[in-house]
Motif scaffolding. Structure first.
Motif, PDB file in Angstrom:
ATOM      1  N   THR A 140       1.259   9.365   5.050  1.00 18.00           N
ATOM      2  CA  THR A 140       2.281   8.538   5.699  1.00 18.00           C
ATOM      3  C   THR A 140       1.667   7.833   6.902  1.00 18.00           C
ATOM      4  O   THR A 140       0.648   8.270   7.450  1.00 18.00           O
ATOM      5  CB  THR A 140       3.471   9.399   6.162  1.00 18.00           C
ATOM      6  OG1 THR A 140       2.991  10.427   7.049  1.00 18.00           O
ATOM      7  CG2 THR A 140       4.166  10.049   4.980  1.00 18.00           C
ATOM      8  N   LEU A 141       2.323   6.760   7.311  1.00 18.87           N
ATOM      9  CA  LEU A 141       1.849   6.006   8.484  1.00 18.87           C
ATOM     10  C   LEU A 141       2.376   6.686   9.745  1.00 18.87           C
ATOM     11  O   LEU A 141       3.581   6.661  10.019  1.00 18.87           O
ATOM     12  CB  LEU A 141       2.326   4.558   8.398  1.00 18.87           C
ATOM     13  CG  LEU A 141       1.884   3.744   7.184  1.00 18.87           C
ATOM     14  CD1 LEU A 141       2.169   2.266   7.399  1.00 18.87           C
ATOM     15  CD2 LEU A 141       0.404   3.953   6.895  1.00 18.87           C
ATOM     16  N   GLU A 142       1.446   7.282  10.480  1.00 19.95           N
ATOM     17  CA  GLU A 142       1.817   7.979  11.714  1.00 19.95           C
ATOM     18  C   GLU A 142       1.740   7.001  12.887  1.00 19.95           C
ATOM     19  O   GLU A 142       0.654   6.471  13.184  1.00 19.95           O
ATOM     20  CB  GLU A 142       0.884   9.161  11.958  1.00 19.95           C
ATOM     21  CG  GLU A 142       0.915  10.217  10.889  1.00 19.95           C
ATOM     22  CD  GLU A 142       2.258  10.917  10.790  1.00 19.95           C
ATOM     23  OE1 GLU A 142       2.999  10.916  11.814  1.00 19.95           O
ATOM     24  OE2 GLU A 142       2.584  11.444   9.723  1.00 19.95           O
ATOM     25  N   PRO A 143       2.865   6.726  13.575  1.00 17.08           N
ATOM     26  CA  PRO A 143       2.840   5.785  14.709  1.00 17.08           C
ATOM     27  C   PRO A 143       1.959   6.309  15.850  1.00 17.08           C
ATOM     28  O   PRO A 143       1.942   7.499  16.147  1.00 17.08           O
ATOM     29  CB  PRO A 143       4.314   5.705  15.129  1.00 17.08           C
ATOM     30  CG  PRO A 143       5.091   6.233  13.967  1.00 17.08           C
ATOM     31  CD  PRO A 143       4.218   7.239  13.304  1.00 17.08           C
ATOM     32  N   GLN A 144       1.226   5.392  16.479  1.00 18.38           N
ATOM     33  CA  GLN A 144       0.366   5.725  17.616  1.00 18.38           C
ATOM     34  C   GLN A 144       0.913   5.039  18.869  1.00 18.38           C
ATOM     35  O   GLN A 144       1.880   4.282  18.828  1.00 18.38           O
ATOM     36  CB  GLN A 144      -1.067   5.272  17.330  1.00 18.38           C
ATOM     37  CG  GLN A 144      -1.649   5.802  16.032  1.00 18.38           C
ATOM     38  CD  GLN A 144      -1.762   7.305  15.992  1.00 18.38           C
ATOM     39  OE1 GLN A 144      -2.296   7.917  16.926  1.00 18.38           O
ATOM     40  NE2 GLN A 144      -1.259   7.934  14.924  1.00 18.38           N
TER      41      GLN A 144
ATOM     42  N   SER B 131       2.850  -2.628  16.633  1.00 22.62           N
ATOM     43  CA  SER B 131       2.915  -1.240  16.160  1.00 22.62           C
ATOM     44  C   SER B 131       1.547  -0.866  15.620  1.00 22.62           C
ATOM     45  O   SER B 131       0.862  -1.683  14.990  1.00 22.62           O
ATOM     46  CB  SER B 131       3.978  -1.084  15.057  1.00 22.62           C
ATOM     47  OG  SER B 131       5.263  -1.399  15.550  1.00 22.62           O
ATOM     48  N   TYR B 132       1.174   0.362  15.852  1.00 21.85           N
ATOM     49  CA  TYR B 132      -0.176   0.836  15.534  1.00 21.85           C
ATOM     50  C   TYR B 132      -0.032   2.137  14.752  1.00 21.85           C
ATOM     51  O   TYR B 132       0.612   3.090  15.201  1.00 21.85           O
ATOM     52  CB  TYR B 132      -0.923   1.024  16.852  1.00 21.85           C
ATOM     53  CG  TYR B 132      -2.257   1.726  16.792  1.00 21.85           C
ATOM     54  CD1 TYR B 132      -3.132   1.541  15.730  1.00 21.85           C
ATOM     55  CD2 TYR B 132      -2.646   2.565  17.839  1.00 21.85           C
ATOM     56  CE1 TYR B 132      -4.354   2.177  15.702  1.00 21.85           C
ATOM     57  CE2 TYR B 132      -3.882   3.200  17.825  1.00 21.85           C
ATOM     58  CZ  TYR B 132      -4.725   3.010  16.746  1.00 21.85           C
ATOM     59  OH  TYR B 132      -5.934   3.639  16.721  1.00 21.85           O
ATOM     60  N   TYR B 133      -0.606   2.188  13.531  1.00 24.49           N
ATOM     61  CA  TYR B 133      -0.417   3.335  12.641  1.00 24.49           C
ATOM     62  C   TYR B 133      -1.761   3.856  12.141  1.00 24.49           C
ATOM     63  O   TYR B 133      -2.731   3.108  11.999  1.00 24.49           O
ATOM     64  CB  TYR B 133       0.418   2.948  11.416  1.00 24.49           C
ATOM     65  CG  TYR B 133       1.753   2.326  11.733  1.00 24.49           C
ATOM     66  CD1 TYR B 133       2.876   3.113  11.993  1.00 24.49           C
ATOM     67  CD2 TYR B 133       1.904   0.948  11.737  1.00 24.49           C
ATOM     68  CE1 TYR B 133       4.100   2.540  12.265  1.00 24.49           C
ATOM     69  CE2 TYR B 133       3.128   0.361  12.012  1.00 24.49           C
ATOM     70  CZ  TYR B 133       4.223   1.170  12.276  1.00 24.49           C
ATOM     71  OH  TYR B 133       5.433   0.591  12.541  1.00 24.49           O
ATOM     72  N   ILE B 134      -1.777   5.154  11.808  1.00 24.76           N
ATOM     73  CA  ILE B 134      -2.934   5.785  11.174  1.00 24.76           C
ATOM     74  C   ILE B 134      -2.445   6.558   9.947  1.00 24.76           C
ATOM     75  O   ILE B 134      -1.477   7.330  10.027  1.00 24.76           O
ATOM     76  CB  ILE B 134      -3.665   6.747  12.135  1.00 24.76           C
ATOM     77  CG1 ILE B 134      -4.353   5.970  13.260  1.00 24.76           C
ATOM     78  CG2 ILE B 134      -4.702   7.582  11.380  1.00 24.76           C
ATOM     79  CD1 ILE B 134      -5.115   6.858  14.234  1.00 24.76           C
ATOM     80  N   ASN B 135      -3.096   6.323   8.828  1.00 19.78           N
ATOM     81  CA  ASN B 135      -2.881   7.136   7.621  1.00 19.78           C
ATOM     82  C   ASN B 135      -4.100   8.033   7.472  1.00 19.78           C
ATOM     83  O   ASN B 135      -5.197   7.564   7.208  1.00 19.78           O
ATOM     84  CB  ASN B 135      -2.711   6.238   6.391  1.00 19.78           C
ATOM     85  CG  ASN B 135      -2.384   7.031   5.138  1.00 19.78           C
ATOM     86  OD1 ASN B 135      -2.409   8.260   5.131  1.00 19.78           O
ATOM     87  ND2 ASN B 135      -2.065   6.338   4.062  1.00 19.78           N
ATOM     88  N   GLU B 136      -3.922   9.330   7.648  1.00 20.64           N
ATOM     89  CA  GLU B 136      -5.052  10.252   7.689  1.00 20.64           C
ATOM     90  C   GLU B 136      -5.668  10.510   6.319  1.00 20.64           C
ATOM     91  O   GLU B 136      -6.713  11.163   6.230  1.00 20.64           O
ATOM     92  CB  GLU B 136      -4.634  11.574   8.338  1.00 20.64           C
ATOM     93  CG  GLU B 136      -4.265  11.424   9.813  1.00 20.64           C
ATOM     94  CD  GLU B 136      -4.121  12.759  10.512  1.00 20.64           C
ATOM     95  OE1 GLU B 136      -4.271  13.788   9.832  1.00 20.64           O
ATOM     96  OE2 GLU B 136      -3.862  12.762  11.726  1.00 20.64           O
ATOM     97  N   VAL B 137      -5.030  10.033   5.247  1.00 21.91           N
ATOM     98  CA  VAL B 137      -5.627  10.162   3.905  1.00 21.91           C
ATOM     99  C   VAL B 137      -6.529   8.957   3.678  1.00 21.91           C
ATOM    100  O   VAL B 137      -6.047   7.826   3.599  1.00 21.91           O
ATOM    101  CB  VAL B 137      -4.536  10.236   2.817  1.00 21.91           C
ATOM    102  CG1 VAL B 137      -5.179  10.360   1.437  1.00 21.91           C
ATOM    103  CG2 VAL B 137      -3.603  11.409   3.081  1.00 21.91           C
ATOM    104  N   PRO B 138      -7.837   9.146   3.577  1.00 22.77           N
ATOM    105  CA  PRO B 138      -8.748   7.999   3.396  1.00 22.77           C
ATOM    106  C   PRO B 138      -8.458   7.255   2.087  1.00 22.77           C
ATOM    107  O   PRO B 138      -7.963   7.827   1.119  1.00 22.77           O
ATOM    108  CB  PRO B 138     -10.137   8.648   3.372  1.00 22.77           C
ATOM    109  CG  PRO B 138      -9.961   9.974   4.025  1.00 22.77           C
ATOM    110  CD  PRO B 138      -8.567  10.418   3.699  1.00 22.77           C
TER     111      PRO B 138
END
Length: 593
Positions: free
Chosen positions: A159-163, A315-322
């Motif tokens: 999922t897209l985790e908001p930063q 908005s800034y997101y990280i998806n931890e699944v490469p």
């Protein structure tokens, strides 16, 4: 005190009693531990199945407006056959391209078509055929999402985790597709740390590879030292030298990776093996391709409404699944997020799973065809096995003389109950196929052949349970009936059999439940047909629930894992219902003598 009292009151007697009690306690502890272990294994198994099945409970739709061109029915005939010949795949494809006009390139457009299921095209065609008045109009339609889109919406691919987006940023556009991002504070330090961790892991792998090359150097140098000919020595030495060069290269690469991981001000590229980073800026989407402490470079995936250098918000997101570990690309995730932001994606209860038959597309596959196939197969099984099994039990228990022939039959019935089910499948393939072909019809892949095989397999269970139930009826019932003038036949069918009926029903239901869960014999007789429609009778090609579980479990698509688990839950539900019915009938109608 008597001698006996002295013996039982002695220390040796107390020690023996203590040992017996300890042995009894250990036996109880072993029993409780066994039950706890079995219960824990059952809970783990069911939890695993249910957790996997949760992805099949709902399905995803893409709500979109689409124009049905007049070319679908050029003569305005409103004839379903004419409408059905139109190329709806091109209509849907062009509509989605219009929804994402910035997508260019053959591969990107092909990937865009993977947002929706191929079955959505046929559903649109069927809708227009049923409602020809929509030709020439623009309508709203729910397109079934593809399996990958559906799983992403359910969080299967991260999922897209908001930063933190409270830091001001400045954009510097480089060409049409690239932008450099400069932040007033180190907002990219978290992502930079993740990239450094991957650099360390990569360096460790390079050192492991270098170690293997070094072992090869030692081995080939040893072979060169003991070589018997100059040619063999030169060949082994050349191999050792080549491996030494590769070892040194890997060690140098590992040192460079470790140095880069320790540099706090370094700038690193974000690879497919790293977590994915996205930014939503001014109605556009960026995919971060490189990060520093407070700087980054990004690819413009969705063009911005206006190219401003100092956006007021983002908005800034990280998806931890490469990206390398999931079957969905970064740009497809961005397209899905665009649809989500526009309110065009909806998740509904997946009734299709219980209403549809099998399909090559996991999002369209259902168990209804297998449920109907199992129903017809059990009808054939019960029609053959129940009367034959009950009558055989009545004869053996009430009428058959006690001699070597009946003893031989009883022994073989008990032996047949322990025969592996696949043997009955081999019997069906080798004998039943040949016999049924004499009728002039092909019964392969039909519930008839499957029902006959399962009936043969169920007969021993029904006969044994029925005999036990008949034997449990007190002899006084028979004697009373005979004393009042009833014949042996009347005594058996008017008095003994009705009283034994609860036990007979229980054994029959358990045998049917066992038949419902069989897979191997049905695979052998061909009930593995790919059936896209539910069978209408026992002579139609069909499949059954256990076989469809086996079939889906071998499919490569990840969405079939959830469908397989859900089908297992459906099968377990039917088995639980049938066994609960057997318990209810036994408790409700059982008589104690």
């Amino acid at each position: 005190m008597t001698e006996l009292s002295k013996v039982h009151g002695s220390k040796a007697s107390a020690d023996r009693l203590k040992k017996r009690r300890a042995a009894e306690w250990r036996l109880k502890a072993y029993g409780i531990a066994a039950i706890a272990f079995a219960g824990a294994a059952l809970v783990i198994l069911l939890s695993s199945v249910v957790l996997n099945a949760r992805f099949a409970i709902t399905e995803t739709y893409i709500n979109a407006e689409i124009t049905i061109p007049q070319e679908v029915d050029p003569g305005n005939t409103r004839d379903p056959e004419v409408i059905g010949q139109a190329r709806f795949a091109n209509i849907v494809r062009d509509e989605f391209r219009d929804m994402f006009p910035y997508v260019s390139g053959r591969s990107n457009r092909r990937e865009l078509s993977d947002l929706y299921s191929s079955g959505a095209v046929f559903e649109l065609r069927d809708y227009v055929m049923e409602n020809p008045e929509v030709v020439g109009d623009r309508i709203e339609f729910e397109f079934v999402a593809s399996d990958v889109t559906d799983l992403y919406m359910k969080g299967a691919f991260g999922t897209l985790e908001p930063q933190d987006n409270s830091i001001d940023i400045t954009l510097d556009f480089i060409g049409d597709d690239t932008v450099e991002i400069v932040a007033d504070a180190p907002i990219f330090s978290g992502m930079q740390a993740l990239v450094r961790q991957d650099l360390v892991k990569l360096a460790d792998r390079r050192l492991e590879e270098a170690g293997r090359q070094d072992a090869g150097v030692i081995e080939f140098e040893r072979r060169a030292s003991v070589a018997e000919t100059e040619e063999e020595r030169a060949l082994n030495q050349a191999t050792a030298d080549a491996r030494a060069v590769e070892r040194d290269r890997l060690r140098a690469e590992a040192d460079d990776l470790m140095n880069r991981s320790r540099d706090p001000s370094g700038f690193e590229q974000v690879l497919e093996t790293n977590p994915s980073v996205y930014m939503d800026v001014n109605e556009g989407w960026l995919r971060i391709t490189g990060v520093g402490t407070n700087t980054a470079t990004a690819e413009i995936v969705v063009p911005m409404a206006e190219r401003i250098t100092d956006p007021a918000s983002y908005s800034y997101y990280i998806n931890e699944v490469p990206q390398q570990q999931r079957p969905i690309s970064d740009q497809k995730i961005i397209w899905i997020e665009e649809l989500r932001d526009a309110g065009a994606i909806e998740t509904k209860l997946n009734w299709r799973f219980f209403q549809a038959a099998d399909s090559t597309q996991p999002e369209l596959a259902g168990v209804w065809g297998a449920i109907v196939g199992s129903f017809w197969t059990l009808i054939v099984t019960a029609t053959l096995a129940v009367p034959i099994g009950v009558l055989a039990a009545v004869y053996l228990e009430e009428f058959a003389p006690k001699n070597r022939v009946t003893d031989f039959i009883e022994v073989n019935i008990n032996n047949l109950a322990a025969v592996p089910s696949i043997v009955f499948g081999l019997l069906g393939v080798s004998i039943l196929f040949a016999l049924l072909q004499l009728t002039g019809q092909d019964f392969r892949q039909t519930p008839i052949i499957g029902g006959i095989v399962l009936a043969l397999m169920s007969l021993p269970t029904i006969i044994i349970a029925s005999r036990a139930s008949i034997r449990a009826v007190p002899p006084s019932i028979r004697d009373a009936a005979l004393g009042l003038g009833a014949s042996k036949l009347q005594s058996t069918f008017h008095h003994v059999l009705p009283l034994a009926l609860p036990g007979i029903l229980t054994g029959t239901i358990i045998a049917m439940a066992q038949a419902l869960g069989e897979t191997a014999p049905l695979i052998l007789v061909g009930l593995v047909a790919f059936i896209t429609e539910a069978p209408t009778g026992p002579t139609d090609s069909s499949t059954v629930l256990p076989v469809i579980v086996f079939s889906w479990s071998g499919n490569p698509e990840r969405a079939f894992e959830a469908k397989t688990a859900a089908a297992i839950c459906v099968l377990l539900l039917f088995l639980i219902i049938m066994n609960a019915l057997a318990v209810f009938l036994r408790k409700r109608f059982e008589r104690r003598w």
